[in-house]
Design a protein around this motif. Structure first.
Motif, mmCIF file in Angstrom:
data_model
loop_
_atom_site.group_PDB
_atom_site.id
_atom_site.type_symbol
_atom_site.label_atom_id
_atom_site.label_comp_id
_atom_site.label_asym_id
_atom_site.label_seq_id
_atom_site.Cartn_x
_atom_site.Cartn_y
_atom_site.Cartn_z
ATOM 1 N N GLU A 1 0.836 -1.194 0.000
ATOM 2 C CA GLU A 1 0.000 0.000 0.000
ATOM 3 C C GLU A 1 0.879 1.255 0.000
ATOM 4 O O GLU A 1 2.030 1.225 0.448
ATOM 5 C CB GLU A 1 -0.912 -0.009 1.231
ATOM 6 C CG GLU A 1 -1.961 1.074 1.269
ATOM 7 C CD GLU A 1 -2.867 1.061 0.062
ATOM 8 O OE1 GLU A 1 -2.557 1.816 -0.891
ATOM 9 O OE2 GLU A 1 -3.847 0.307 0.064
ATOM 10 N N LYS A 2 0.352 2.361 -0.483
ATOM 11 C CA LYS A 2 1.101 3.612 -0.526
ATOM 12 C C LYS A 2 1.291 4.173 0.884
ATOM 13 O O LYS A 2 0.416 4.054 1.745
ATOM 14 C CB LYS A 2 0.366 4.630 -1.387
ATOM 15 C CG LYS A 2 0.287 4.261 -2.859
ATOM 16 C CD LYS A 2 -0.477 5.322 -3.638
ATOM 17 C CE LYS A 2 -0.566 4.957 -5.123
ATOM 18 N NZ LYS A 2 -1.340 5.967 -5.891
ATOM 19 N N VAL A 3 2.442 4.803 1.107
ATOM 20 C CA VAL A 3 2.762 5.375 2.417
ATOM 21 C C VAL A 3 1.712 6.413 2.822
ATOM 22 O O VAL A 3 1.320 6.501 3.990
ATOM 23 C CB VAL A 3 4.167 6.018 2.400
ATOM 24 C CG1 VAL A 3 4.429 6.736 3.724
ATOM 25 C CG2 VAL A 3 5.232 4.966 2.149
ATOM 26 N N GLU A 4 1.235 7.183 1.850
ATOM 27 C CA GLU A 4 0.236 8.211 2.150
ATOM 28 C C GLU A 4 -1.049 7.593 2.703
ATOM 29 O O GLU A 4 -1.691 8.152 3.612
ATOM 30 C CB GLU A 4 -0.089 9.026 0.888
ATOM 31 C CG GLU A 4 1.058 9.863 0.364
ATOM 32 C CD GLU A 4 2.059 9.051 -0.460
ATOM 33 O OE1 GLU A 4 1.777 7.852 -0.732
ATOM 34 O OE2 GLU A 4 3.108 9.612 -0.819
ATOM 35 N N VAL A 5 -1.435 6.446 2.158
ATOM 36 C CA VAL A 5 -2.635 5.751 2.633
ATOM 37 C C VAL A 5 -2.415 5.245 4.065
ATOM 38 O O VAL A 5 -3.294 5.389 4.927
ATOM 39 C CB VAL A 5 -2.996 4.577 1.696
ATOM 40 C CG1 VAL A 5 -4.145 3.750 2.278
ATOM 41 C CG2 VAL A 5 -3.363 5.091 0.311
ATOM 42 N N MET A 6 -1.250 4.666 4.326
ATOM 43 C CA MET A 6 -0.936 4.179 5.673
ATOM 44 C C MET A 6 -1.040 5.311 6.686
ATOM 45 O O MET A 6 -1.658 5.170 7.746
ATOM 46 C CB MET A 6 0.484 3.606 5.716
ATOM 47 C CG MET A 6 0.742 2.422 4.813
ATOM 48 S SD MET A 6 2.449 1.840 5.065
ATOM 49 C CE MET A 6 2.705 0.909 3.560
ATOM 50 N N LYS A 7 -0.415 6.434 6.362
ATOM 51 C CA LYS A 7 -0.394 7.568 7.288
ATOM 52 C C LYS A 7 -1.805 8.101 7.525
ATOM 53 O O LYS A 7 -2.181 8.384 8.670
ATOM 54 C CB LYS A 7 0.507 8.678 6.748
ATOM 55 C CG LYS A 7 0.696 9.848 7.707
ATOM 56 C CD LYS A 7 1.648 10.861 7.156
ATOM 57 C CE LYS A 7 1.898 11.975 8.173
ATOM 58 N NZ LYS A 7 0.678 12.630 8.666
ATOM 59 N N THR A 8 -2.588 8.229 6.478
ATOM 60 C CA THR A 8 -3.958 8.741 6.604
ATOM 61 C C THR A 8 -4.795 7.848 7.509
ATOM 62 O O THR A 8 -5.539 8.326 8.382
ATOM 63 C CB THR A 8 -4.620 8.857 5.218
ATOM 64 O OG1 THR A 8 -3.883 9.783 4.418
ATOM 65 C CG2 THR A 8 -6.060 9.331 5.337
ATOM 66 N N ARG A 9 -4.685 6.548 7.310
ATOM 67 C CA ARG A 9 -5.469 5.613 8.124
ATOM 68 C C ARG A 9 -5.030 5.643 9.584
ATOM 69 O O ARG A 9 -5.858 5.619 10.497
ATOM 70 C CB ARG A 9 -5.359 4.200 7.565
ATOM 71 C CG ARG A 9 -6.040 4.038 6.209
ATOM 72 C CD ARG A 9 -6.038 2.577 5.765
ATOM 73 N NE ARG A 9 -6.567 2.440 4.417
ATOM 74 C CZ ARG A 9 -6.684 1.271 3.782
ATOM 75 N NH1 ARG A 9 -6.307 0.141 4.395
ATOM 76 N NH2 ARG A 9 -7.165 1.218 2.559
ATOM 77 N N LEU A 10 -3.708 5.701 9.822
ATOM 78 C CA LEU A 10 -3.218 5.727 11.195
ATOM 79 C C LEU A 10 -3.567 7.038 11.883
ATOM 80 O O LEU A 10 -3.838 7.056 13.090
ATOM 81 C CB LEU A 10 -1.703 5.496 11.229
ATOM 82 C CG LEU A 10 -1.084 5.349 12.628
ATOM 83 C CD1 LEU A 10 -1.782 4.248 13.416
ATOM 84 C CD2 LEU A 10 0.406 5.080 12.531
ATOM 85 N N ASP A 11 -3.578 8.121 11.141
ATOM 86 C CA ASP A 11 -3.968 9.418 11.714
ATOM 87 C C ASP A 11 -5.395 9.382 12.255
ATOM 88 O O ASP A 11 -5.731 10.113 13.191
ATOM 89 C CB ASP A 11 -3.845 10.520 10.658
ATOM 90 C CG ASP A 11 -2.401 10.927 10.390
ATOM 91 O OD1 ASP A 11 -1.524 10.536 11.184
ATOM 92 O OD2 ASP A 11 -2.148 11.604 9.375
#
Length: 255
Positions: A116-126
């Motif tokens: 998965e894209k890093v941006e997606v990971m960060k958004t979900r964790l946020d």
């Protein structure tokens, strides 16, 4: 119907003899999207075997498990891991966190494996981190955390892939009373947000936070209770009475 379990049977055979052990006889039930179900039974009743089949860790001898209409018992071995990552979330009693990774990277792991894209990971964790009260833990290592903190991190890891179904195996077993209560409250909040949960537990207290409790004995589902409008304390008493009745009045039986 999110999950359909159709006439599951599981027989274990020993490697060097013809001896057979029947773990599940004829398990048949359905789970609606958004339900929160607890499965209870004595040690050896078949509840762990059932959870393992729902988790795609074991295949039944007979029967089917349909998740959103897909027969997950027929998935090819080479495709099983990817299916678990994309559709199932897991919460275990021993947390299963990697001490060599930070908390953040432990949570990201399913998405990393799915590329998965890093941006997606960060958004979900946020979104998840404040909900689970783990913002201040993200840069720590698992060995620095308490049991309750580790379990919240494990829940974040289970949820970050946005699974169809979360499967929890005795999630409060390694926790003290206070942390268990906090975790169970958190599970209720997660369920109220729309997440479907199936939890195997030996604890009437843990099961009382679910919307429905299925009782298994000798590989057969023999009873179920709905929480309805009851509070968790009253539901826990009803669960305990049901377990005692179906076990022949043995209040000291091991679950």
């Amino acid at each position: 119907m999110l999950l359909e379990v159709k006439h599951l049977k599981k027989i274990f055979k020993t490697r060097f003899s013809k001896e057979e052990t029947t773990a599940l006889v004829d398990i048949d039930f359905g789970v609606e999207d958004g339900e929160y179900i607890a499965i209870m039974g004595e040690s050896g009743s078949g509840k762990t075997t059932l959870l393992n089949i729902l988790s795609t860790l074991e295949k039944p001898t007979q029967g089917q498990v349909l998740l959103n209409g897909k027969n997950i018992t027929a998935i090819k071995e080479q495709d099983i891991s990817a299916f678990r990552r994309d559709h199932l979330g897991f919460v275990f009693q021993d947390f299963n966190l990697l001490d060599t990774l930070s908390v953040r990277d432990n949570i990201y792991l399913p998405l990393v494996l799915s590329k998965e894209k890093v941006e997606v990971m960060k958004t979900r964790l946020d979104i998840l981190a404040p909900q689970l009260h783990i913002n201040e833990l993200l840069e720590k290592q698992p060995f620095e955390l308490s049991g309750g903190q580790k379990q919240r991190v494990a829940i974040a890891r289970a949820l970050i892939s946005q699974p169809d179904l979360v499967l929890a195996d005795e999630p409060t077993a390694a926790l003290d009373f206070k942390n268990s209560e906090n975790l169970l409250t958190l599970f209720e909040e997660i369920n109220q947000s729309g997440q479907t949960i199936i939890m195997v537990t030996h604890s009437s207290l843990a099961a009382s936070h679910a919307k429905r409790v299925l009782f298994i004995k000798d590989g057969v589902l023999y009873h179920q209770l709905y929480r309805g409008e009851k509070n968790s304390q009253d539901f826990a008493k009803e669960i305990t009475l049901s377990m005692t009745a179906f076990l022949g009045g043995d209040e000291n039986a091991e679950f």
